[in-house]
Enzyme design. Structure first.
Site, PDB file in Angstrom:
ATOM      1  CB  ALA A  69      -0.929   0.004   1.213  1.00  0.00           C
ATOM      2  CG  ASP A  70       2.685   5.080  -1.415  1.00  0.00           C
ATOM      3  OD1 ASP A  70       3.776   4.823  -0.863  1.00  0.00           O
ATOM      4  OD2 ASP A  70       2.330   6.223  -1.737  1.00  0.00           O
TER       5      ASP A  70
END
Length: 189
Positions: A69-70
């Site tokens: 994720a970011d």
């Protein structure tokens, strides 16, 4: 010599202690492998940047079940990343004070049958902050390792006037959506 299927393990392609804690709280067995992906200089709009980074992180780590994720803080199209130092953290908080911004969290989920990439967005409103409040928060050091220079789940909760959308998107992982996708694909905590 027990047979059977070995238990599934989710590879978390992230060094984020918050993402790890969220997934562990749900009971997922994790293998944490922080990816080595450059996060600077891509020059993309905030939403696309989150998507690109999540996918690059996920693709850089081996495994059958991989989650990356970011999170990108988007202030009127300007990316506010992790502050380089306390001074930049102070500047970020001054920019956010009394205003609304978007937080985009993208995730990449690879399963044995497919890869899913999604971007989720929440809108966050900050209270108008005094210089003294900003100094208090910057001195805590909490914001230095977080996109936008604040943590909604920690001391930063005192800075917020409200969140529209999924709170956990702001924290760094749209937990309910990730849980649902894993569940639908047979991965149970």
């Amino acid at each position: 010599m027990g047979g059977g299927t070995p238990p599934l393990v989710l590879t978390l392609a992230s060094g984020s202690p918050r993402r790890r804690a969220l997934l562990e709280a749900l009971g997922y067995p994790l293998r944490v492998v922080p990816p080595k992906v450059a996060e600077e200089g891509l020059g993309l709009p905030p939403r696309e940047l989150a998507r690109e980074l999540a996918q690059a992180k996920g693709e850089s780590v081996p495994g059958e079940w991989v989650l990356a994720a970011d999170t990108v803080v988007d202030l009127d199209g300007q990316v506010l990343g992790k502050p380089r130092d306390r001074e930049e953290n102070r500047i970020f908080l001054q920019l956010l004070s009394g205003r609304a911004h978007r937080v985009h969290t993208a995730f990449y989920l690879r399963t044995p049958g497919e890869a899913v990439v999604e971007v989720h967005t929440a809108r966050v409103r900050f209270r108008s902050l005094s210089q003294e409040e900003i100094a208090w928060y910057v001195d805590s050091g909490e914001g230095l390792d977080k996109a936008g220079g604040y943590g909604a789940q920690g001391l930063g909760m005192a800075l917020l006037a409200g969140v529209e959308g999924d709170f956990y998107t702001v924290v760094g992982l749209p937990v309910a959506r990730v849980f649902a996708l894993l569940w639908e694909r047979g991965f149970r905590p």
